[in-house]
Design an enzyme around this catalytic site. Sequence first.
Site, mmCIF file in Angstrom:
data_model
loop_
_atom_site.group_PDB
_atom_site.id
_atom_site.type_symbol
_atom_site.label_atom_id
_atom_site.label_comp_id
_atom_site.label_asym_id
_atom_site.label_seq_id
_atom_site.Cartn_x
_atom_site.Cartn_y
_atom_site.Cartn_z
ATOM 1 N N ARG A 178 -3.376 -10.037 5.207
ATOM 2 C CA ARG A 178 -3.945 -10.089 3.852
ATOM 3 C C ARG A 178 -2.872 -9.564 2.896
ATOM 4 N NH1 ARG A 178 -6.784 -6.774 0.260
ATOM 5 N NH2 ARG A 178 -8.403 -7.865 -0.953
ATOM 6 N N LYS A 215 0.823 -1.209 0.000
ATOM 7 C CA LYS A 215 0.000 0.000 0.000
ATOM 8 C C LYS A 215 0.859 1.263 0.000
ATOM 9 C CE LYS A 215 -4.327 -1.816 1.784
ATOM 10 N NZ LYS A 215 -5.372 -1.767 2.828
#
Length: 294
Positions: free
Chosen positions: A271, A237
């Site tokens: 995740r 991210k």
Amino acid sequence: MSVQAAKDTCFSARQTLRCPGGRVLNLAVPQVMGILNLTPDSFFAKSRVAGTDDLLHRAEAMLTAGASILDVGGYSSRPGAEHIAEDEEKRRVLPAIEALRRTFPEAFLSVDTFRASVACAAVAAGADILNDISGGTLDEAMFATAGRLQVPYILMHMRGTPQTMQQLTDYPDGLVLELVRYFRDKVAQLRAVGVTDIVLDPGFGFAKTATQNHELLGRLRELQILGLPILAGLSRKAMVYKPLGLTPDAALSGTVAVNTIALLNGARLLRVHDVAEAVQTVRLVSSTLIPSSP
């Protein structure tokens, strides 16, 4: 009860998720969820699945590397992502779940959706877990649907929609306190409709600035006061690659670093796009620094 015993009880999170068919996912040791993006515009281009053969090949590689859950999503939730219709999301997701269930019957499958009708159809197709980025805010029928389906529910924190969330980052009382209140209230709502297995996802990158994301990572353990397992979705991210002046493609080492911090701060699910590296991280951290469960 001693002070230490009381403290341990307060911060002791549930260690299992009960899934359809009587199967149980044990979180006593943190587990890894592999991301399968059925979207053409996910922020990490290499995560985009191209057809059924590619889907099954990637899924097999993830499971072989040690993933416990495969997370299937047909709606891109990156900031500013294009909104798609419900029928299109189903068209992407349902055949994939059916193929995965048929080919890998022992795998735990999660559907990444905020729509109750997609969740219902996905569970009928073979999904075991609902992963809702909106925490029930984008479809008022989602909580009741989760209760009726009796599957584990991943409750994420987000404000607004993927199109508007990055304009909604003001937390007058502080981000962590906001999250504790949010999860407390949402969990009560879920319990009231019969949802028994709940995972908390603080929503890194969703309605949060870079500074807020890093503060949240450092204080992740504070969410354990709610007594539920925590999922960390940090893989590649912007909070990882932007401070390093990189792109998502070059953010694997940074992802390993933040995943390590998340594990040390109590995360029980990671995740990720890169399963093998995450599994190695879990094994090393678990064997050296995370106390074994009683």
